[in-house]
Motif scaffolding. Structure first.
Motif, PDB file in Angstrom:
ATOM      1  N   LYS A 422       0.825  -1.209   0.000  1.00  0.00           N
ATOM      2  CA  LYS A 422       0.000   0.000   0.000  1.00  0.00           C
ATOM      3  C   LYS A 422       0.859   1.259   0.000  1.00  0.00           C
ATOM      4  CE  LYS A 422      -4.193  -1.815   2.204  1.00  0.00           C
ATOM      5  NZ  LYS A 422      -5.104  -1.702   3.375  1.00  0.00           N
ATOM      6  N   GLU A 423       1.923   1.235   0.806  1.00  0.00           N
ATOM      7  CA  GLU A 423       2.839   2.384   0.839  1.00  0.00           C
ATOM      8  C   GLU A 423       3.532   2.564  -0.505  1.00  0.00           C
ATOM      9  OE1 GLU A 423       6.846   3.801   3.294  1.00  0.00           O
ATOM     10  OE2 GLU A 423       5.632   2.125   4.020  1.00  0.00           O
ATOM     11  N   MET A 424       3.945   1.447  -1.102  1.00  0.00           N
ATOM     12  CA  MET A 424       4.610   1.511  -2.399  1.00  0.00           C
ATOM     13  C   MET A 424       3.676   2.066  -3.472  1.00  0.00           C
ATOM     14  SD  MET A 424       6.591  -1.591  -4.377  1.00  0.00           S
ATOM     15  CE  MET A 424       5.216  -2.713  -4.085  1.00  0.00           C
ATOM     16  N   MET A 425       2.401   1.708  -3.419  1.00  0.00           N
ATOM     17  CA  MET A 425       1.459   2.149  -4.437  1.00  0.00           C
ATOM     18  C   MET A 425       1.251   3.664  -4.411  1.00  0.00           C
ATOM     19  SD  MET A 425       0.752  -0.272  -6.401  1.00  0.00           S
ATOM     20  CE  MET A 425      -0.450   0.682  -7.334  1.00  0.00           C
ATOM     21  N   THR A 426       1.422   4.278  -3.250  1.00  0.00           N
ATOM     22  CA  THR A 426       1.345   5.742  -3.184  1.00  0.00           C
ATOM     23  C   THR A 426       2.436   6.363  -4.040  1.00  0.00           C
ATOM     24  OG1 THR A 426       0.416   5.677  -0.946  1.00  0.00           O
ATOM     25  CG2 THR A 426       1.445   7.740  -1.646  1.00  0.00           C
ATOM     26  N   ARG A 427       3.654   5.816  -3.934  1.00  0.00           N
ATOM     27  CA  ARG A 427       4.757   6.316  -4.741  1.00  0.00           C
ATOM     28  C   ARG A 427       4.563   5.981  -6.217  1.00  0.00           C
ATOM     29  NH1 ARG A 427       7.861  10.009  -4.678  1.00  0.00           N
ATOM     30  NH2 ARG A 427       9.621   8.872  -5.574  1.00  0.00           N
ATOM     31  N   VAL A 428       4.013   4.798  -6.504  1.00  0.00           N
ATOM     32  CA  VAL A 428       3.752   4.413  -7.896  1.00  0.00           C
ATOM     33  C   VAL A 428       2.863   5.450  -8.564  1.00  0.00           C
ATOM     34  CG1 VAL A 428       2.526   2.746  -9.339  1.00  0.00           C
ATOM     35  CG2 VAL A 428       4.122   1.930  -7.599  1.00  0.00           C
ATOM     36  N   ARG A 429       1.814   5.858  -7.878  1.00  0.00           N
ATOM     37  CA  ARG A 429       0.895   6.844  -8.454  1.00  0.00           C
ATOM     38  C   ARG A 429       1.582   8.193  -8.645  1.00  0.00           C
ATOM     39  NH1 ARG A 429      -2.826   3.614  -5.387  1.00  0.00           N
ATOM     40  NH2 ARG A 429      -2.338   4.731  -3.457  1.00  0.00           N
ATOM     41  N   GLU A 430       2.463   8.564  -7.708  1.00  0.00           N
ATOM     42  CA  GLU A 430       3.180   9.839  -7.834  1.00  0.00           C
ATOM     43  C   GLU A 430       4.116   9.829  -9.048  1.00  0.00           C
ATOM     44  OE1 GLU A 430       5.145  10.189  -4.100  1.00  0.00           O
ATOM     45  OE2 GLU A 430       3.331  10.802  -3.005  1.00  0.00           O
ATOM     46  N   ILE A 431       4.857   8.742  -9.211  1.00  0.00           N
ATOM     47  CA  ILE A 431       5.779   8.654 -10.351  1.00  0.00           C
ATOM     48  C   ILE A 431       5.007   8.576 -11.662  1.00  0.00           C
ATOM     49  CG2 ILE A 431       7.589   7.255 -11.431  1.00  0.00           C
ATOM     50  CD1 ILE A 431       8.551   8.692  -8.975  1.00  0.00           C
ATOM     51  N   ARG A 432       3.882   7.868 -11.662  1.00  0.00           N
ATOM     52  CA  ARG A 432       3.051   7.809 -12.872  1.00  0.00           C
ATOM     53  C   ARG A 432       2.598   9.208 -13.273  1.00  0.00           C
ATOM     54  NH1 ARG A 432      -2.612   5.018 -12.177  1.00  0.00           N
ATOM     55  NH2 ARG A 432      -2.854   6.951 -10.978  1.00  0.00           N
ATOM     56  N   GLU A 433       2.204  10.020 -12.305  1.00  0.00           N
ATOM     57  CA  GLU A 433       1.741  11.375 -12.631  1.00  0.00           C
ATOM     58  C   GLU A 433       2.872  12.224 -13.185  1.00  0.00           C
ATOM     59  OE1 GLU A 433      -1.405  12.482 -12.817  1.00  0.00           O
ATOM     60  OE2 GLU A 433      -1.672  10.322 -12.545  1.00  0.00           O
ATOM     61  N   ILE A 434       4.091  12.020 -12.682  1.00  0.00           N
ATOM     62  CA  ILE A 434       5.243  12.738 -13.245  1.00  0.00           C
ATOM     63  C   ILE A 434       5.395  12.384 -14.720  1.00  0.00           C
ATOM     64  CG2 ILE A 434       7.774  12.846 -13.217  1.00  0.00           C
ATOM     65  CD1 ILE A 434       7.628  12.578 -10.164  1.00  0.00           C
ATOM     66  N   CYS A 435       5.274  11.101 -15.020  1.00  0.00           N
ATOM     67  CA  CYS A 435       5.392  10.633 -16.404  1.00  0.00           C
ATOM     68  C   CYS A 435       4.275  11.209 -17.262  1.00  0.00           C
ATOM     69  CB  CYS A 435       5.366   9.104 -16.428  1.00  0.00           C
ATOM     70  SG  CYS A 435       5.474   8.383 -18.072  1.00  0.00           S
ATOM     71  N   ARG A 436       3.050  11.162 -16.771  1.00  0.00           N
ATOM     72  CA  ARG A 436       1.916  11.641 -17.565  1.00  0.00           C
ATOM     73  C   ARG A 436       2.014  13.139 -17.810  1.00  0.00           C
ATOM     74  NH1 ARG A 436      -2.268   7.658 -17.910  1.00  0.00           N
ATOM     75  NH2 ARG A 436      -1.210   5.674 -17.584  1.00  0.00           N
ATOM     76  N   ARG A 437       2.438  13.899 -16.803  1.00  0.00           N
ATOM     77  CA  ARG A 437       2.564  15.352 -16.988  1.00  0.00           C
ATOM     78  C   ARG A 437       3.638  15.690 -18.013  1.00  0.00           C
ATOM     79  NH1 ARG A 437       1.872  15.553 -11.269  1.00  0.00           N
ATOM     80  NH2 ARG A 437       4.135  15.785 -10.985  1.00  0.00           N
ATOM     81  N   ALA A 438       4.674  14.858 -18.083  1.00  0.00           N
ATOM     82  CA  ALA A 438       5.761  15.129 -19.030  1.00  0.00           C
ATOM     83  C   ALA A 438       5.269  15.127 -20.470  1.00  0.00           C
ATOM     84  CB  ALA A 438       6.877  14.109 -18.854  1.00  0.00           C
ATOM     85  N   GLU A 440       2.082  15.695 -21.433  1.00  0.00           N
ATOM     86  CA  GLU A 440       0.958  16.598 -21.656  1.00  0.00           C
ATOM     87  C   GLU A 440       1.446  17.885 -22.314  1.00  0.00           C
ATOM     88  OE1 GLU A 440      -0.762  17.172 -17.839  1.00  0.00           O
ATOM     89  OE2 GLU A 440      -1.764  15.205 -17.796  1.00  0.00           O
ATOM     90  N   LYS A 441       0.513  18.632 -22.846  1.00  0.00           N
ATOM     91  CA  LYS A 441       0.855  19.909 -23.473  1.00  0.00           C
ATOM     92  C   LYS A 441       1.530  20.815 -22.449  1.00  0.00           C
ATOM     93  CE  LYS A 441      -1.068  23.516 -26.455  1.00  0.00           C
ATOM     94  NZ  LYS A 441      -0.108  23.195 -27.519  1.00  0.00           N
ATOM     95  N   GLY A 442       2.700  21.319 -22.785  1.00  0.00           N
ATOM     96  CA  GLY A 442       3.465  22.145 -21.871  1.00  0.00           C
ATOM     97  C   GLY A 442       4.396  21.365 -20.972  1.00  0.00           C
ATOM     98  N   GLY A 443       4.346  20.016 -21.029  1.00  0.00           N
ATOM     99  CA  GLY A 443       5.221  19.187 -20.220  1.00  0.00           C
ATOM    100  C   GLY A 443       6.633  19.155 -20.767  1.00  0.00           C
ATOM    101  N   SER A 444       7.531  18.516 -20.026  1.00  0.00           N
ATOM    102  CA  SER A 444       8.945  18.532 -20.406  1.00  0.00           C
ATOM    103  C   SER A 444       9.178  17.850 -21.748  1.00  0.00           C
ATOM    104  CB  SER A 444       9.787  17.839 -19.325  1.00  0.00           C
ATOM    105  OG  SER A 444       9.427  16.472 -19.177  1.00  0.00           O
ATOM    106  N   PHE A 445       8.487  16.729 -22.007  1.00  0.00           N
ATOM    107  CA  PHE A 445       8.676  16.073 -23.298  1.00  0.00           C
ATOM    108  C   PHE A 445       8.188  16.964 -24.424  1.00  0.00           C
ATOM    109  CE2 PHE A 445       6.663  13.868 -26.820  1.00  0.00           C
ATOM    110  CZ  PHE A 445       7.752  13.213 -27.366  1.00  0.00           C
ATOM    111  N   GLU A 446       6.975  17.493 -24.266  1.00  0.00           N
ATOM    112  CA  GLU A 446       6.421  18.351 -25.322  1.00  0.00           C
ATOM    113  C   GLU A 446       7.335  19.550 -25.578  1.00  0.00           C
ATOM    114  OE1 GLU A 446       3.244  18.408 -27.088  1.00  0.00           O
ATOM    115  OE2 GLU A 446       3.285  16.274 -26.625  1.00  0.00           O
ATOM    116  N   SER A 447       7.819  20.154 -24.508  1.00  0.00           N
ATOM    117  CA  SER A 447       8.684  21.328 -24.665  1.00  0.00           C
ATOM    118  C   SER A 447       9.993  20.968 -25.359  1.00  0.00           C
ATOM    119  CB  SER A 447       8.973  21.949 -23.291  1.00  0.00           C
ATOM    120  OG  SER A 447       7.778  22.364 -22.661  1.00  0.00           O
TER     121      SER A 447
END
Length: 458
Positions: A422-438, A440-447
């Motif tokens: 359960k503790e690990m899954m909290t971090r999994v979701r955080e890292i997933r959001e970093i990846c997804r934001r990258a 998205e429009k305006g994210g590091s990959f897009e830029s």
């Protein structure tokens, strides 16, 4: 993904030259698809060996990507794992001349060459012909930095690595890199034979003579390392990861009406409870020993955990190899599997592309690294990102993990009520959001990808 037809209006011609391996071809193709989707004025010529064209030639791609072929570098690239030294030597010596012949025959002159970092000769080809070169490294930026800063390892007495007595010592002086145990350094630093390192030095020595350095890494996950490298390099460095086919998920096909052979595993996944399946894949290239594989197969079977396993050999694909609660396939659409709601974990060899797919999908990892950068990536997953557990304990690199240990580990890992999970899954979701934001429009990959496209158009 598909832009307008290029036709004669193409104003930017990208010639892509990957190394002849799936872990290199896939990220290069994904980069090219993303570049091609940016503008119908971008034409991509994707150069592969004749054998690899047979593997990927029928895959969907934008109209402004076309294939050209060069002869195979070995009689069969499928046996490269058993002939690694010969294979690397062949990529460094046998691909340059046929690649130049392709450049000579292009109807539209090349605007830029995007070449795999392993193909250092491509930088020299570009310089001779006054064609800019972008060097793409489908590895963590941290792996590149460790090779680049090898002199610091020597100065601090950390090469060659003596794992028997000093494996727990930590390297804390590589710019931007978090402290790392000697045992977790890439295996290229663990051997007395310096030939592999010498070749690696030769490859990275050519990078400053290129015009761009590209990493298939998510900037936010390695920003201190990328920023430290940029301070030392006179050329732009772009993190253009994750170079995985996430864009294919936007246009799903109905597997219920598709080929049964191709999609049996998806139908099976549909029938499983949420987060109940452990997906097991240890890559398409290297493998564990036969004794260790026997223990893995038995441990997975004895655990009683639902399991979808990718296995290349027919013996391992037999029904007895997975028990009544699992399924074994020779191949699958990995990203689609990892994103399936019934998949609750990923047992991986820690290849960089597979790791990026697992991060994108938001699943926790069981790590069993084999060679090269995989030990480093396992360290990222377990220590830095805290989104996985190791199959082998620290200091047990050569120890056989028994079926009893594997069964117990898998049961604990896949227990959704386990506090550690359960503790690990909290971090999994955080890292997933970093990846997804990258992405998205305006994210590091897009830029970064937009900045790179702007550069090659000017």
């Amino acid at each position: 993904m598909a832009p307008e037809s290029v036709g004669p209006m193409a104003t930017c011609h990208v010639v892509a030259m990957p190394s002849a391996g799936r872990g290199h071809i896939n990220p290069m193709m994904n980069l090219c698809k993303l570049l091609a989707s940016r503008s119908h004025h971008i034409l991509v010529t994707f150069v592969v060996t004749e054998e690899w064209l047979g593997f990927i030639g029928s895959d969907p791609k934008p109209d402004n990507i076309r294939f050209r072929t060069i002869p195979n570098v070995l009689p069969s690239e499928l046996v490269r794992a058993a002939n690694m030294a010969a294979f690397i030597e062949a990529t460094m010596t046998k691909m340059e001349e046929p690649f130049e012949r392709i450049l000579d025959r292009l109807e539209t002159p090349a605007t830029i060459i995007v070449a795999d970092g392993l193909l250092s000769w491509a930088v020299e080809v570009g310089n001779r012909r006054n064609i800019p070169v972008a060097s793409l490294w489908p590895i963590p930026a941290s792996m590149y930095s460790l090779i680049y800063h090898f002199d610091l390892l020597v100065q601090n007495g950390h090469f060659p690595v003596d794992l028997s007595e000093r494996g727990e010592e930590r390297v804390e002086y590589i710019p931007g890199l978090s402290p790392i145990r000697l045992a977790d350094l890439p295996t290229i630093f663990h051997v007395e034979d310096k030939q592999g390192l010498l070749k690696a030095f030769h490859m990275i020595s050519k990078v400053p003579k290129s015009q761009y350095l590209l990493f298939s890494s998510i900037y936010e996950l390695e920003s201190p390392v990328v920023d430290a490298l940029q301070l030392k390099f006179p050329i732009p460095i772009y993190s253009v990861g994750p170079l995985i086919p996430y864009f294919n998920l936007e246009h799903p096909t109905s597997h219920t009406i598709a080929s049964q052979t191709d999609h049996d595993y998806l139908i099976w996944l549909d029938s499983q409870p949420q987060s109940s399946v452990l997906y097991v894949s240890m890559g398409s290239f290297l493998s564990v020993s036969s004794d260790q594989m026997e223990e893995i197969v038995a441990g997975l079977r004895d655990s009683g955990v639902r399991c979808l396993r990718v296995a290349r050999d027919k013996a391992s694909r037999s029904k007895e190899a997975c028990g009544s609660s699992g399924m074994v396939v020779p191949w699958c659409d990995q990203l689609k599997v990892l994103c399936h709601s019934s998949v609750g974990g990923f047992w991986t060899h820690c290849g960089w592309n597979s790791t990026m797919e697992g991060v994108f999908a938001g699943v926790p990892f069981l790590t069993l690294p084999l060679l090269y950068d995989q030990t480093l990536i396992s360290k990222f997953i377990v220590e830095d990102w805290k989104i996985g557990w190791k199959v082998k304990k620290n200091g047990e690199i050569d120890k056989l993990v028994t079926r009893e240990e594997i069964a117990e580990l898998v049961q604990t890992f896949m227990n959704l009520e386990n506090p550690g999970r359960k503790e690990m899954m909290t971090r999994v979701r955080e890292i997933r959001e970093i990846c997804r934001r990258a992405i998205e429009k305006g994210g590091s990959f897009e830029s970064n990808i937009d900045a790179f496209v702007k550069d090659i158009f000017t």
